[in-house]
Design an enzyme around this catalytic site. Structure first.
Site, PDB file in Angstrom:
ATOM      1  N   GLY A   1      -1.976  -5.475  10.589  1.00  0.00           N
ATOM      2  CA  GLY A   1      -3.271  -4.907  10.190  1.00  0.00           C
ATOM      3  C   GLY A   1      -4.041  -4.272  11.331  1.00  0.00           C
ATOM      4  O   GLY A   1      -3.580  -4.221  12.471  1.00  0.00           O
TER       5      GLY A   1
ATOM      6  N   GLU B   1       4.618  -4.549  11.815  1.00  0.00           N
ATOM      7  CA  GLU B   1       3.594  -3.522  11.560  1.00  0.00           C
ATOM      8  C   GLU B   1       2.470  -4.224  10.819  1.00  0.00           C
ATOM      9  O   GLU B   1       2.586  -4.485   9.621  1.00  0.00           O
ATOM     10  CB  GLU B   1       4.183  -2.403  10.693  1.00  0.00           C
ATOM     11  CG  GLU B   1       5.249  -1.570  11.381  1.00  0.00           C
ATOM     12  CD  GLU B   1       4.690  -0.676  12.468  1.00  0.00           C
ATOM     13  OE1 GLU B   1       3.460  -0.642  12.673  1.00  0.00           O
ATOM     14  OE2 GLU B   1       5.498  -0.017  13.135  1.00  0.00           O
TER      15      GLU B   1
ATOM     16  N   ASN C   1       0.807  -1.231   0.000  1.00  0.00           N
ATOM     17  CA  ASN C   1       0.000   0.000   0.000  1.00  0.00           C
ATOM     18  C   ASN C   1       0.842   1.285   0.000  1.00  0.00           C
ATOM     19  O   ASN C   1       0.435   2.280  -0.600  1.00  0.00           O
ATOM     20  CB  ASN C   1      -1.009  -0.014   1.153  1.00  0.00           C
ATOM     21  CG  ASN C   1      -0.356  -0.125   2.503  1.00  0.00           C
ATOM     22  OD1 ASN C   1       0.785  -0.566   2.615  1.00  0.00           O
ATOM     23  ND2 ASN C   1      -1.072   0.275   3.519  1.00  0.00           N
TER      24      ASN C   1
ATOM     25  N   CYS D   1      -3.339   0.859   6.651  1.00  0.00           N
ATOM     26  CA  CYS D   1      -3.457  -0.051   7.797  1.00  0.00           C
ATOM     27  C   CYS D   1      -4.136   0.594   8.996  1.00  0.00           C
ATOM     28  O   CYS D   1      -4.859  -0.056   9.731  1.00  0.00           O
ATOM     29  CB  CYS D   1      -2.080  -0.539   8.189  1.00  0.00           C
ATOM     30  SG  CYS D   1      -0.928   0.814   8.440  1.00  0.00           S
TER      31      CYS D   1
ATOM     32  N   PRO E   1      -1.875 -12.553   9.631  1.00  0.00           N
ATOM     33  CA  PRO E   1      -1.456 -13.950   9.401  1.00  0.00           C
ATOM     34  C   PRO E   1       0.009 -14.051   8.940  1.00  0.00           C
ATOM     35  O   PRO E   1       0.742 -14.934   9.395  1.00  0.00           O
ATOM     36  CB  PRO E   1      -2.406 -14.428   8.302  1.00  0.00           C
ATOM     37  CG  PRO E   1      -3.602 -13.542   8.410  1.00  0.00           C
ATOM     38  CD  PRO E   1      -3.091 -12.220   8.882  1.00  0.00           C
TER      39      PRO E   1
ATOM     40  N   GLU F   1     -10.594  -6.811   8.651  1.00  0.00           N
ATOM     41  CA  GLU F   1      -9.942  -5.748   7.888  1.00  0.00           C
ATOM     42  C   GLU F   1     -10.325  -5.913   6.414  1.00  0.00           C
ATOM     43  O   GLU F   1     -10.088  -6.967   5.819  1.00  0.00           O
ATOM     44  CB  GLU F   1      -8.420  -5.864   8.063  1.00  0.00           C
ATOM     45  CG  GLU F   1      -7.675  -4.696   7.447  1.00  0.00           C
ATOM     46  CD  GLU F   1      -6.155  -4.835   7.585  1.00  0.00           C
ATOM     47  OE1 GLU F   1      -5.632  -5.929   7.331  1.00  0.00           O
ATOM     48  OE2 GLU F   1      -5.504  -3.832   7.925  1.00  0.00           O
TER      49      GLU F   1
ATOM     50  N   GLU G   1       7.855   2.025  14.642  1.00  0.00           N
ATOM     51  CA  GLU G   1       8.672   2.708  13.643  1.00  0.00           C
ATOM     52  C   GLU G   1       8.608   4.203  13.946  1.00  0.00           C
ATOM     53  O   GLU G   1       7.689   4.685  14.600  1.00  0.00           O
ATOM     54  CB  GLU G   1       8.133   2.428  12.233  1.00  0.00           C
ATOM     55  CG  GLU G   1       8.272   0.958  11.873  1.00  0.00           C
ATOM     56  CD  GLU G   1       8.093   0.645  10.404  1.00  0.00           C
ATOM     57  OE1 GLU G   1       7.043   1.005   9.835  1.00  0.00           O
ATOM     58  OE2 GLU G   1       9.002   0.028   9.821  1.00  0.00           O
TER      59      GLU G   1
ATOM     60  N   LYS H   1      -1.694  -5.127  20.757  1.00  0.00           N
ATOM     61  CA  LYS H   1      -2.370  -6.417  20.560  1.00  0.00           C
ATOM     62  C   LYS H   1      -1.858  -7.105  19.283  1.00  0.00           C
ATOM     63  O   LYS H   1      -0.661  -7.075  18.999  1.00  0.00           O
ATOM     64  CB  LYS H   1      -3.884  -6.197  20.579  1.00  0.00           C
ATOM     65  CG  LYS H   1      -4.363  -5.743  21.978  1.00  0.00           C
ATOM     66  CD  LYS H   1      -5.645  -4.986  21.971  1.00  0.00           C
ATOM     67  CE  LYS H   1      -6.868  -5.874  21.974  1.00  0.00           C
ATOM     68  NZ  LYS H   1      -8.106  -5.058  22.061  1.00  0.00           N
TER      69      LYS H   1
END
Ligand code: NAD
Length: 484
Positions: free
Chosen positions: A251, A249, A152, A283, A230, A381, A458, A451
């Site tokens: 979702g 980093e 993205n 995200c 995942p 998401e 970052e 979580k």
């Protein structure tokens, strides 16, 4: 339209090709046209990348931080000079409109190079007095880092990962997403032009298996991934086998909470930015918009009006406000979620269909109201321009509902009551939060998730922790007192 790079990979200061690797077609999402073909890295390419990074890193770590900083600043200048061409390439690679790529993607990457160039020379250790003896600490680089990107913000991600890594004396092998392989190659060439020694920033192409081969190599000290949960679970587990450092980093399904006393115009504008920018492929998007019942009708009316005016079109036309989704697969996925939203009883306010502009992967900006917590579109998401609006009555209720998710990337609150804003933010389980703003991610601010949305941060000073380690040195100033 063609955007064929000089070769698939950039390793040890030069373009590198190996046609034995499986081809990966690069598709311009606005037309479906193949604009380039790159080849996945073969074991030989992966070996060349890791070996040259390992070779170059030790000498780089021994340089003065100000000397590293000068190179990063030069690279940032080159990025800014070439921004129009780089933005165009980013648009071809991702389908995001020039209106965005000109101001958001590479410019934010250049910010990261400048920021970490400035920060690196200020990173120091400490001295800990112990009477006669003392301890001092050194902050040392980790070594060879692997960066793995999502599609993205491909060039921004390459900059956000490489800038702190390089500034602090590490090397990086970067694998862009196979969907958007072009931008990182430009960055590799720019770094060399700016004076970075060969091998310190290598780019290799490939799908997940190439990423997996990098992550498990014994020479690798750290892995920084931007991707889905995942994939993050797999990469984290693979990195754990070698007890490697990680930054994940991942979702999100972030809440944006709008109280009755908020400015409707500002809250609507933020909700649109937080769901429709980059065609919703961000995200940290606030994809669960909780609106207090007192302003629900006014909020939805303005949202529908303003959303219907969004200009979809040719991403290379600077007047275009929203481009296509990145791929045919993403288009199918998003349309599937829209169908599920309707089937589960959400009320469609605007959009809800593929936009029939041309052969590109366009979806209309879509808003569902009366969404409930258990609906699929409120839980998963989507990564497309699909906003779910939910109602609420009380602060206590909305806080509990906002936190009832495994994700914890971001959150936002709109209210005129600043005490309430800080109280609610304190209760939200999210790594990156906004009050009366949304999705602004300046490089000065740490960015990352709580979580399942991630590990590590970052940007900001926080990134120093994730690209360096402390060596603690005890200095004995007298004789050794041994009892035997
Ligand atoms: P993805 O998880 O499919 O892929 C991410 C990267 O991981 C790709 O380069 C892919 O090739 C690589 N990969 C896949 N399997 C791997 C494996 N087993 N080992 C090593 N590498 C592997 O994600 P995507 O579809 O490219 O990007 C979208 C996702 O990224 C969304 O979930 C989005 O929320 C997330 N994202 C997060 C942030 C953030 O900063 N938190 C930013 C942008 C995107």
């Amino acid at each position: 339209m063609k955007a064929q790079p000089k070769a698939s990979h950039f390793v040890d200061g030069a373009w590198l090709e190996d046609r034995a690797g499986a081809p990966v077609e690069v598709i311009y999402p606005a037309t479906g046209e193949v604009i380039a073909v790159v080849h996945e890295a073969t074991p030989a390419v992966i070996e060349a990348a890791l070996a040259s990074s390992a070779r170059a890193q030790a000498a780089w770590a021994a340089t003065r931080p100000v000397d590293r900083a000068r190179i990063l600043r030069r690279a940032a200048d080159l990025i800014r000079e070439r921004n129009p061409a780089l933005a165009r390439l980013e648009t071809l690679d991702t389908g995001k409109p020039l209106q965005e790529t000109l101001v958001a993607d590479w410019p934010s990457g250049a910010d990261a190079l400048e920021y970490f160039a400035g920060l690196a020379p200020t990173v120091t250790g400490e001295t800990i007095p112990l009477g006669r003896d003392f301890v001092y600490t050194l902050r040392e680089p980790l070594g060879v880092c692997v960066g793995i990107g999502a599609w993205n913000y491909p060039s921004q991600i390459a900059c956000w990962k490489s800038a702190p890594a390089l500034a602090l004396g590490n090397a990086m092998v970067f694998k862009p997403s196979e969907v958007t392989p072009l931008g990182a190659l430009q960055l590799a060439e720019i770094y060399i032009e700016a004076g970075l020694p060969p091998g310190l920033f290598n780019v290799v192409q490939g799908r997940g298996a190439v990423g997996a081969a990098l992550v498990t190599d014994p020479r690798v000290a750290k892995v920084s991934l931007t991707g889905s949960v995942p994939t993050g679970q797999k990469v984290y587990a693979a990195a754990a086998a070698g007890v490697r450092h990680v930054t994940m980093e991942l979702g999100g399904k972030s809440p944006l909470i709008v109280f009755d006393d908020a400015s409707v115009e500002d809250a609507v504008g933020a909700a649109m930015l937080g769901n429709f920018y980059s065609a919703g492929q961000v995200c940290s998007n606030g994809t669960r918009v909780f609106v207090q019942k007192g302003i629900k009708d006014r909020f939805l009316a303005r949202l529908a009006e303003r959303s219907a005016r969004i200009v979809l079109g040719d991403p290379l036309d600077e007047a275009t406000q929203m481009g296509p989704l990145v791929s045919a697969g993403q288009l199918e996925k998003v349309l599937g979620y829209i169908a599920t939203g309707r089937a589960e009883g959400a009320r469609l306010i605007t959009g809800g269909a593929r936009a029939s502009l041309n052969t590109g992967y366009y979806v209309q900006p879509t808003v569902f109201a009366d969404v409930t917590d258990s609906m699929t579109i409120a839980r998963e998401e989507i990564f497309g321009p699909v906003m779910a609006v939910l109602d609420f009555d009380t602060e206590e209720e909305v806080l509990a509902r906002a936190n009832a998710t495994d994700f914890g990337l971001a959150a936002g609150v709109f209210t005129a009551d600043l005490a309430r804003a800080h109280r609610v933010i304190a209760g939200l389980q999210a790594g990156t939060c906004w009050i009366n703003a949304y999705n602004l991610t300046p490089v000065e601010a740490p960015f990352g998730g709580a979580k399942r949305s991630g590990v590590g941060r970052e940007n900001g000073h926080a990134a120093v922790e994730h690209y360096s380690q402390i060596k603690s040195v005890y200095v004995g100033m007298g004789s050794v007192d041994a009892p035997y």
